[in-house]
Scaffold this motif. Structure first.
Motif, PDB file in Angstrom:
ATOM      1  N   LEU A  63       3.642  10.968  19.051  1.00 31.15           N
ATOM      2  CA  LEU A  63       2.337  10.474  18.637  1.00 31.15           C
ATOM      3  C   LEU A  63       1.849   9.522  19.722  1.00 31.15           C
ATOM      4  N   GLN A  64       0.885   9.986  20.505  1.00 31.60           N
ATOM      5  CA  GLN A  64       0.263   9.139  21.517  1.00 31.60           C
ATOM      6  C   GLN A  64      -0.862   8.378  20.846  1.00 31.60           C
ATOM      7  N   MET A  65      -0.765   7.061  20.845  1.00 31.12           N
ATOM      8  CA  MET A  65      -1.741   6.211  20.169  1.00 31.12           C
ATOM      9  C   MET A  65      -2.480   5.379  21.208  1.00 31.12           C
ATOM     10  N   ASP A  66      -3.749   5.642  21.352  1.00 25.65           N
ATOM     11  CA  ASP A  66      -4.595   4.918  22.302  1.00 25.65           C
ATOM     12  C   ASP A  66      -5.661   4.111  21.553  1.00 25.65           C
ATOM     13  N   SER A  67      -6.275   3.192  22.269  1.00 22.29           N
ATOM     14  CA  SER A  67      -7.331   2.352  21.677  1.00 22.29           C
ATOM     15  C   SER A  67      -6.887   1.774  20.346  1.00 22.29           C
ATOM     16  N   LEU A  68      -5.708   1.234  20.318  1.00 19.23           N
ATOM     17  CA  LEU A  68      -5.130   0.727  19.073  1.00 19.23           C
ATOM     18  C   LEU A  68      -5.926  -0.450  18.532  1.00 19.23           C
ATOM     19  N   SER A  82      -9.644   8.137  10.483  1.00 19.97           N
ATOM     20  CA  SER A  82      -9.623   6.838  11.168  1.00 19.97           C
ATOM     21  C   SER A  82      -8.895   6.864  12.511  1.00 19.97           C
ATOM     22  N   VAL A  83      -8.134   7.924  12.787  1.00 16.85           N
ATOM     23  CA  VAL A  83      -7.411   7.993  14.065  1.00 16.85           C
ATOM     24  C   VAL A  83      -7.919   9.114  14.965  1.00 16.85           C
ATOM     25  N   LYS A  84      -8.822   9.913  14.477  1.00 17.14           N
ATOM     26  CA  LYS A  84      -9.348  11.017  15.289  1.00 17.14           C
ATOM     27  C   LYS A  84      -9.985  10.485  16.569  1.00 17.14           C
ATOM     28  N   GLY A  85      -9.654  11.127  17.681  1.00 15.67           N
ATOM     29  CA  GLY A  85     -10.176  10.689  18.970  1.00 15.67           C
ATOM     30  C   GLY A  85      -9.364   9.591  19.623  1.00 15.67           C
ATOM     31  N   ARG A  86      -8.435   8.990  18.873  1.00 15.44           N
ATOM     32  CA  ARG A  86      -7.600   7.920  19.433  1.00 15.44           C
ATOM     33  C   ARG A  86      -6.115   8.306  19.488  1.00 15.44           C
ATOM     34  N   PHE A  87      -5.663   9.052  18.487  1.00 16.41           N
ATOM     35  CA  PHE A  87      -4.259   9.457  18.412  1.00 16.41           C
ATOM     36  C   PHE A  87      -4.141  10.951  18.726  1.00 16.41           C
ATOM     37  N   THR A  88      -3.028  11.314  19.348  1.00 15.35           N
ATOM     38  CA  THR A  88      -2.746  12.712  19.629  1.00 15.35           C
ATOM     39  C   THR A  88      -1.314  13.025  19.245  1.00 15.35           C
ATOM     40  N   ILE A  89      -1.144  14.005  18.379  1.00 11.26           N
ATOM     41  CA  ILE A  89       0.196  14.446  18.000  1.00 11.26           C
ATOM     42  C   ILE A  89       0.540  15.689  18.808  1.00 11.26           C
ATOM     43  N   SER A  90       1.783  15.759  19.256  1.00 11.72           N
ATOM     44  CA  SER A  90       2.234  16.924  20.016  1.00 11.72           C
ATOM     45  C   SER A  90       3.674  17.232  19.626  1.00 11.72           C
ATOM     46  N   ARG A  91       4.128  18.377  20.126  1.00 11.80           N
ATOM     47  CA  ARG A  91       5.426  18.851  19.658  1.00 11.80           C
ATOM     48  C   ARG A  91       6.124  19.643  20.755  1.00 11.80           C
ATOM     49  N   ASP A  92       7.438  19.462  20.844  1.00  9.52           N
ATOM     50  CA  ASP A  92       8.288  20.255  21.731  1.00  9.52           C
ATOM     51  C   ASP A  92       9.301  20.954  20.838  1.00  9.52           C
ATOM     52  N   ASN A  93       9.051  22.223  20.539  1.00 13.28           N
ATOM     53  CA  ASN A  93       9.929  22.949  19.610  1.00 13.28           C
ATOM     54  C   ASN A  93      11.337  23.135  20.170  1.00 13.28           C
ATOM     55  N   ALA A  94      11.464  23.265  21.456  1.00 20.71           N
ATOM     56  CA  ALA A  94      12.790  23.437  22.059  1.00 20.71           C
ATOM     57  C   ALA A  94      13.669  22.210  21.828  1.00 20.71           C
ATOM     58  N   LYS A  95      13.033  21.047  21.721  1.00 20.06           N
ATOM     59  CA  LYS A  95      13.760  19.799  21.503  1.00 20.06           C
ATOM     60  C   LYS A  95      13.684  19.314  20.062  1.00 20.06           C
ATOM     61  N   ASN A  96      12.971  20.055  19.212  1.00 26.53           N
ATOM     62  CA  ASN A  96      12.750  19.610  17.824  1.00 26.53           C
ATOM     63  C   ASN A  96      12.234  18.174  17.799  1.00 26.53           C
ATOM     64  N   THR A  97      11.279  17.914  18.631  1.00 27.94           N
ATOM     65  CA  THR A  97      10.759  16.556  18.785  1.00 27.94           C
ATOM     66  C   THR A  97       9.235  16.561  18.693  1.00 27.94           C
ATOM     67  N   LYS A 113       0.830  -1.203   0.000  1.00 23.36           N
ATOM     68  CA  LYS A 113       0.000   0.000   0.000  1.00 23.36           C
ATOM     69  C   LYS A 113       0.861   1.249   0.000  1.00 23.36           C
ATOM     70  N   GLN A 114       0.238   2.348  -0.421  1.00 24.06           N
ATOM     71  CA  GLN A 114       0.950   3.611  -0.408  1.00 24.06           C
ATOM     72  C   GLN A 114       1.077   4.146   1.016  1.00 24.06           C
ATOM     73  N   ARG A 115       2.127   4.929   1.216  1.00 26.61           N
ATOM     74  CA  ARG A 115       2.295   5.569   2.504  1.00 26.61           C
ATOM     75  C   ARG A 115       1.169   6.578   2.704  1.00 26.61           C
ATOM     76  N   GLU A 116       0.539   6.561   3.882  1.00 24.87           N
ATOM     77  CA  GLU A 116      -0.576   7.471   4.120  1.00 24.87           C
ATOM     78  C   GLU A 116      -0.294   8.376   5.308  1.00 24.87           C
ATOM     79  N   LEU A 117      -0.850   9.579   5.204  1.00 27.03           N
ATOM     80  CA  LEU A 117      -0.731  10.547   6.280  1.00 27.03           C
ATOM     81  C   LEU A 117      -1.529  10.077   7.496  1.00 27.03           C
ATOM     82  N   VAL A 118      -0.944  10.212   8.662  1.00 30.80           N
ATOM     83  CA  VAL A 118      -1.660   9.915   9.905  1.00 30.80           C
ATOM     84  C   VAL A 118      -2.014  11.211  10.626  1.00 30.80           C
ATOM     85  N   ALA A 119      -1.002  12.038  10.863  1.00 27.42           N
ATOM     86  CA  ALA A 119      -1.229  13.290  11.583  1.00 27.42           C
ATOM     87  C   ALA A 119      -0.090  14.245  11.294  1.00 27.42           C
ATOM     88  N   THR A 120      -0.399  15.540  11.314  1.00 29.88           N
ATOM     89  CA  THR A 120       0.629  16.548  11.153  1.00 29.88           C
ATOM     90  C   THR A 120       0.455  17.627  12.219  1.00 29.88           C
TER      91      THR A 120
END
Length: 115
Positions: free
Chosen positions: A80-85, A62-77, A43-50
């Motif tokens: 992706l918190q993935m729940d109810s997998l 398909s991941v709304k409400g289950r996955f959470t993307i977050s960012r720490d700009n100071a760490k450039n990191t 399969k083709q690579r698909e976007l999950v979250a940005t």
């Protein structure tokens, strides 16, 4: 040249959780959009979250409400918190980053959801 190093993949039972991390290094410029994609064999690579530098997020339905993307700009990191997998979340997950209008990819980390 930007290097992206992912971590946090593994095997988890359905309904479980995993947290992926992606650390960026080596950029001479501010890193803009970052995100997670996933790919399964054949399969083709698909976007999950940005997530933008300012924290605006976007998810596939398909991941709304289950996955959470977050960012720490100071760490450039990003994370992706993935729940109810679910078994259909099984894939290789790739980190993506855009810096100075160039895109960069991590090496990928395997996530397997199975009982």
């Amino acid at each position: 040249q930007v290097q992206l190093v992912e971590s946090g993949g593994g095997l988890v039972q359905p309904g479980g959780s995993l947290r992926l991390s992606c650390a960026a290094s080596g950029s001479r410029f501010s890193i803009g959009l970052m995100g997670w994609y996933r790919q399964t064999p054949g399969k083709q690579r698909e976007l999950v979250a940005t997530i933008t530098y300012g924290g605006t997020t976007n998810y596939i339905n398909s991941v709304k409400g289950r996955f959470t993307i977050s960012r720490d700009n100071a760490k450039n990191t990003i994370y992706l918190q993935m729940d109810s997998l679910k078994p259909e979340d099984t894939a290789v997950y790739y980190c993506y980053a855009n810096a100075a209008f160039q895109g960069y990819w991590g090496q990928g980390t395997q996530v397997t959801v199975s009982s």
